[in-house]
Design a protein around this motif. Structure first.
Motif, PDB file in Angstrom:
ATOM      1  N   GLY A  99      36.610  37.898  41.888  1.00  0.00           N
ATOM      2  CA  GLY A  99      35.290  37.380  41.507  1.00  0.00           C
ATOM      3  C   GLY A  99      34.286  38.451  41.213  1.00  0.00           C
ATOM      4  O   GLY A  99      33.076  38.216  41.307  1.00  0.00           O
ATOM      5  N   LEU A 100      34.737  39.650  40.867  1.00  0.00           N
ATOM      6  CA  LEU A 100      33.821  40.759  40.604  1.00  0.00           C
ATOM      7  C   LEU A 100      33.238  40.720  39.195  1.00  0.00           C
ATOM      8  O   LEU A 100      32.300  41.455  38.899  1.00  0.00           O
ATOM      9  N   ILE A 101      33.821  39.909  38.310  1.00  0.00           N
ATOM     10  CA  ILE A 101      33.341  39.841  36.917  1.00  0.00           C
ATOM     11  C   ILE A 101      32.557  38.537  36.747  1.00  0.00           C
ATOM     12  O   ILE A 101      33.054  37.445  37.057  1.00  0.00           O
ATOM     13  N   GLN A 102      31.355  38.702  36.248  1.00  0.00           N
ATOM     14  CA  GLN A 102      30.493  37.546  36.049  1.00  0.00           C
ATOM     15  C   GLN A 102      30.985  36.714  34.876  1.00  0.00           C
ATOM     16  O   GLN A 102      31.561  37.236  33.917  1.00  0.00           O
ATOM     17  N   PRO A 103      30.790  35.401  34.928  1.00  0.00           N
ATOM     18  CA  PRO A 103      31.277  34.525  33.844  1.00  0.00           C
ATOM     19  C   PRO A 103      30.753  34.927  32.476  1.00  0.00           C
ATOM     20  O   PRO A 103      31.475  34.811  31.478  1.00  0.00           O
ATOM     21  N   GLU A 104      29.503  35.399  32.408  1.00  0.00           N
ATOM     22  CA  GLU A 104      28.956  35.753  31.098  1.00  0.00           C
ATOM     23  C   GLU A 104      29.624  36.991  30.506  1.00  0.00           C
ATOM     24  O   GLU A 104      29.526  37.245  29.296  1.00  0.00           O
ATOM     25  N   ASP A 105      30.297  37.783  31.375  1.00  0.00           N
ATOM     26  CA  ASP A 105      30.976  38.993  30.893  1.00  0.00           C
ATOM     27  C   ASP A 105      32.478  38.778  30.677  1.00  0.00           C
ATOM     28  O   ASP A 105      33.201  39.710  30.288  1.00  0.00           O
ATOM     29  N   ALA A 106      32.937  37.552  30.949  1.00  0.00           N
ATOM     30  CA  ALA A 106      34.392  37.315  30.921  1.00  0.00           C
ATOM     31  C   ALA A 106      34.991  37.553  29.537  1.00  0.00           C
ATOM     32  O   ALA A 106      36.077  38.142  29.399  1.00  0.00           O
TER      33      ALA A 106
ATOM     34  N   TYR B 159      35.831  41.135  28.790  1.00  0.00           N
ATOM     35  CA  TYR B 159      37.007  41.653  29.487  1.00  0.00           C
ATOM     36  C   TYR B 159      38.294  40.972  29.016  1.00  0.00           C
ATOM     37  O   TYR B 159      39.379  41.587  29.035  1.00  0.00           O
TER      38      TYR B 159
END
Length: 484
Positions: free
Chosen positions: A286-293, A296
């Motif tokens: 859960g270290l990556i925010q949904p808006e940045d998914a 990545y």
């Protein structure tokens, strides 16, 4: 269960086989010389002697020495003439009348010529008078030694009917046969000696070098020192030794290449796998925010595409190693292929303000013979590399020219260039120079290897001219099509 062979006499070698063959030849030929040769020569000499004495007897009868008017008395008076004839033929001459009396003998003691002292009929030895030749005969012991007896009937007058007998000693026949046999035996030993010298020569000039080749090459293996085989000769053995020495060096190089190959492929696989593992772990934690998914996700897709590209290129090169590159050779327009590659890479080049220009041999289509898809791959790889390693705000030139029946295609960039020390290695798999590593983050180091394999499969050449810091020019050639 597999049966195991037991070699009683050790390992069979070519040396042992030839030695056994030589000994068999010597023993068999010597047996025939002893058991057959001597008897054959004796028979030949006996036959030739019989023919010679038969001819001499006929000549003696025809010479007039025995005339129509001769009687036993007159024939006995010609004893001296018969003695001369006997000495001339080295034989004993007998005259035997029809009653079986020996009336003249060139070897007999002096006696009264009118009183015969031996009658062959009385002694039961008259059978030989009816044969042209009788071998190993003593006339009932009269001759004292075995002789070859030639009989010539005499029917030349009413006064004397009888036989002329010429007796040739077996001792003389044996002496003559031994003479020829000794000559044959001498020739035989000379031939055997020459064969022995030939075998010795083969041993020193063939077997010893062959043994060196065998002992030196049987231990050749990857990962060993493979010491050179020393043979000081300029013949086929020397050439074979040089070839094996080259093979030994290549095996040592292959060991180094294998280590470098594993190191390179491990690095190229480990980097994207590490990135993929790290980002997936980050998603899980859960270290990556949904808006940045999405950002990545794009990175993960790019890394998997990189792995797929690397795997496909390795499989492709592996198929090239088996010399089974299947070329769909056809006549196609190389200018059209160049425009396709230019269009495919222009977007990537524009991001860095790099221009991709063409300088074609003519405005008309230029047809060449080759595999269109694979030549497209070569042009794409070369142009893609040119974009990667060119400086920003520079120009890449795709050029064609025609010389006789060949079409030359070149890709020139104004980039970082290739160091002189690296030029000989750029076609090796996974090879990347230190200068290129900083710019090529996604490359596999297989692109130029694939280009080289494809052009070689077309039985053509690809070359590079490069100046460090100024750029590189890659040029390959194809046959000009004769059908268009």
């Amino acid at each position: 269960m597999k049966k195991r062979r037991i070699h009683i006499f050790g390992k069979t070698t070519l040396f042992k086989k030839l030695l056994a063959f030589y000994l068999v030849i010597v023993m068999v030929s010597f047996y025939f010389m002893i058991a057959v040769g001597r008897n054959y020569i004796y028979r030949q000499v006996s036959g030739e002697t019989a023919n010679s004495l038969d001819s001499a007897a006929e000549r003696l009868v025809r010479s007039g020495l025995i005339s129509d008017d001769d009687t036993e008395s007159t024939l006995q008076q010609k004893r001296s003439l018969f003695d001369v004839a006997a000495k001339a033929e080295a034989c004993q001459i007998l005259l035997i009348n029809e009653n079986g009396d020996i009336i003249l003998d060139t070897e007999g003691a002096a006696r009264a010529e009118t009183k015969p002292y031996y009658n062959v009929i009385e002694h039961g030895e008259s059978e030989f008078l009816h044969h042209d030749a009788t071998y190993d005969y003593t006339i009932g012991g009269y001759l004292g030694t075995a002789c070859l007896c030639i009989t010539e009937p005499l029917r030349r007058s009413e006064n004397f009917h009888g036989y002329l007998v010429m007796a040739y000693s077996n001792t003389l026949i044996t002496t003559t046969a031994d003479y020829y046999y000794n000559i044959l035996l001498t020739v035989y030993f000379i031939v055997i000696g020459l064969l022995l010298l030939t075998y010795i020569g083969l041993f020193f000039f063939c077997f010893i070098p062959l043994r060196k080749l065998r002992n030196g090459s049987k231990d050749f293996a990857i990962g060993r020192d493979n010491p050179p085989i020393i043979i000081h000769s300029n013949d086929e053995y020397g050439e074979m030794a040089e070839t094996l020495n080259v093979l030994g060096q290549e095996l040592r190089k292959f060991d180094d290449y294998q280590r470098k190959f594993l190191s390179s492929i491990s690095h190229d696989f480990r980097s994207p796998l590490t990135s993929i593992h790290g980002y997936l772990q980050a998603f899980k934690d859960g270290l990556i925010q949904p808006e940045d998914a999405d950002h990545y996700y794009d990175i993960l897709i790019a890394e998997t595409d990189r792995l797929t590209k690397l795997t496909n290129q390795i499989i492709e090169l592996n198929s090239y190693d088996r010399d089974n590159i299947l070329l769909n050779v056809d006549s196609f327009d190389i200018h059209d292929t160049i425009r396709q590659v230019q269009g495919a890479l222009v977007g990537r080049a524009d991001k860095r303000d790099i221009s991709i220009k063409t300088e074609l041999a003519s405005d008309e289509p230029l047809f060449v013979d080759g595999d269109p898809e694979k030549i497209h791959q070569v042009l794409f790889n070369l142009t893609e590399n040119a974009v990667k390693f060119s400086y920003d705000h520079t120009t890449i030139l795709l050029r064609t020219s025609v010389k006789k029946d060949k079409v030359f295609i070149s890709v020139r960039d104004s980039g970082i260039g290739i160091p002189k020390d690296d030029l000989g290695n750029i076609w090796d798999r996974f090879y990347k120079s230190d200068h290129s590593r900083g710019r090529d983050k996604t490359g596999t180091g297989l692109g130029l290897s694939i280009c080289k394999e494809i052009i070689t499969a077309h039985k053509e050449t690809i070359d590079v001219v490069s100046t460090e810091g100024a750029g590189s020019t890659f040029t390959f050639r194809l046959p000009k099509s004769q059908t268009n």
